[in-house]
Design a protein around this motif. Sequence first.
Motif, PDB file in Angstrom:
ATOM      1  N   ASP A  26      28.303  40.894  43.406  1.00 40.55           N
ATOM      2  CA  ASP A  26      28.237  40.964  41.940  1.00 40.55           C
ATOM      3  C   ASP A  26      29.419  41.752  41.394  1.00 40.55           C
ATOM      4  N   LEU A  27      29.424  41.967  40.064  1.00 38.50           N
ATOM      5  CA  LEU A  27      30.583  42.599  39.445  1.00 38.50           C
ATOM      6  C   LEU A  27      30.795  44.029  39.919  1.00 38.50           C
ATOM      7  N   ASP A  28      29.726  44.665  40.399  1.00 34.60           N
ATOM      8  CA  ASP A  28      29.867  46.027  40.916  1.00 34.60           C
ATOM      9  C   ASP A  28      30.314  46.045  42.370  1.00 34.60           C
ATOM     10  N   GLY A  29      30.539  44.860  42.919  1.00 36.18           N
ATOM     11  CA  GLY A  29      30.966  44.814  44.308  1.00 36.18           C
ATOM     12  C   GLY A  29      29.812  44.930  45.275  1.00 36.18           C
ATOM     13  N   ARG A  30      28.591  44.772  44.774  1.00 30.14           N
ATOM     14  CA  ARG A  30      27.433  44.887  45.657  1.00 30.14           C
ATOM     15  C   ARG A  30      27.157  43.531  46.308  1.00 30.14           C
ATOM     16  N   ILE A  31      26.874  43.575  47.601  1.00 28.13           N
ATOM     17  CA  ILE A  31      26.596  42.325  48.311  1.00 28.13           C
ATOM     18  C   ILE A  31      25.190  41.870  47.960  1.00 28.13           C
ATOM     19  N   ARG A  32      25.084  40.668  47.382  1.00 27.91           N
ATOM     20  CA  ARG A  32      23.780  40.177  46.936  1.00 27.91           C
ATOM     21  C   ARG A  32      23.244  39.090  47.843  1.00 27.91           C
ATOM     22  N   TYR A  33      24.144  38.449  48.552  1.00 28.45           N
ATOM     23  CA  TYR A  33      23.720  37.385  49.460  1.00 28.45           C
ATOM     24  C   TYR A  33      24.696  37.331  50.620  1.00 28.45           C
ATOM     25  N   GLY A  53      22.936  44.647  49.558  1.00 28.05           N
ATOM     26  CA  GLY A  53      22.740  45.842  48.743  1.00 28.05           C
ATOM     27  C   GLY A  53      23.844  46.865  48.922  1.00 28.05           C
ATOM     28  N   ARG A  54      24.576  46.790  50.038  1.00 29.28           N
ATOM     29  CA  ARG A  54      25.704  47.708  50.204  1.00 29.28           C
ATOM     30  C   ARG A  54      26.893  47.200  49.394  1.00 29.28           C
ATOM     31  N   THR A  55      27.798  48.114  49.020  1.00 27.56           N
ATOM     32  CA  THR A  55      28.957  47.620  48.282  1.00 27.56           C
ATOM     33  C   THR A  55      30.032  47.210  49.259  1.00 27.56           C
ATOM     34  N   ILE A  56      30.819  46.224  48.804  1.00 25.58           N
ATOM     35  CA  ILE A  56      31.800  45.613  49.679  1.00 25.58           C
ATOM     36  C   ILE A  56      32.923  46.597  50.002  1.00 25.58           C
TER      37      ILE A  56
END
Length: 353
Positions: A26-33, A53-56
Amino acid sequence: GVAQGAYPALDELSPFGEHDGVIAVDLDGRIRYMSGIATNLYRKLGYMGDMIGRTISELETSDAGLVAEALGERRPLEREVTERGRVHIKKVIPFYEWTGPWGALQRWLAPHRMEPRLAGALLLVHDCTEARLKERQLRVKSAMIQEVHHRVKNSLQNIASLLRMQARRSTSDQVRAALEEAVNRILTVAVVHEFLAHQEASVVDMREVAQRIIRQAREVMLAPERPIHLRLEGEAVYLPTQQATSCSLVINELLQNALDHAFDGDRPGTICVRLEDLGDRVSVVVEDDGRGLPEDFQVGRGGSLGLQIVETLVTEDLKGTFELRRRAGGGAIAAATFPKTQVGGEKPWNAGE
Ligand SMILES: Nc1ncnc2c1ncn2[C@@H]1O[C@H](COP(=O)(O)OP(=O)(O)O)[C@@H](O)[C@H]1O
Ligand SMILES: [Mg+2]
């Protein structure tokens, strides 16, 4: 390969392969899938456990930078990156969601006023480590083969110069002639290796090789004042190494004969070498308008070596047929026809498709 240009259009991206991984951020760099294959690819880089859920940016890879760049540009991008010994082709494609001032209710309140809003990016990961390794090994192998051809060519040329030195010292015309013939045959084989040394494929264009043999004959055998015209006809005919070598020797021998026997003294004349690709067969013809064959001529009689070599090369090595006959209107025609073989096999290489 990697798409050209910094920001390719969607249809310029390299295709998505069945062994490629998918990650949505997502825009926050969080892994969603994250797809199963993506999980496996990141495992190879040392990332264990659940990454949803972790950020990239927690990953010590180029991913965060690539995603930020694609989101900033609002355009897809594709890069090849090498990380911890793995080579990946990464594609980042920004995606949008449709919203409006009323959020989730928009769809019911005013669907026609919904607008796209940047929501994140898809990261597609292709592992090309093995493919790149194989490509490199192939390049190394073919460079080695080329090097070997180069050395074989050099050795043959060295042998030829040694024999030529010996020919020059000989006091017997017969010995000198025999040595010069040998020099010629060795240089003919060297020509094929020279062509193979300059290309990656193991097939040579016989037309180019014949051109070279003719040039060699003109330089070595043909006194500049002799008014003999040498001509090459026909289009490219590709042959694998082995066949090319035999075929070159045949052309050389027939050309030598025409130069040696067809024209007395300074009689003018024409010698024509013709190569033809007949599909599953190849035809080689050497034709001259000289004095023609002797009265009682028969191939293989009289113990002469040249035509015996030709006969053996054509019938045994090339599995073809050879004939030498009088030409209508004077002169001689030597014709060899033989089947094409597959590179490394016995079957014609354009058959059975
Ligand atoms: N193009 C040609 N024109 C006339 N005679 C030829 C031609 N080609 C070959 N011959 C004859 O065939 C003979 C055998 O040739 P070859 O076996 O190459 O032996 P060499 O060339 O050493 O004599 C030659 O001596 C020559 O009499
Ligand atoms: Mg001869």
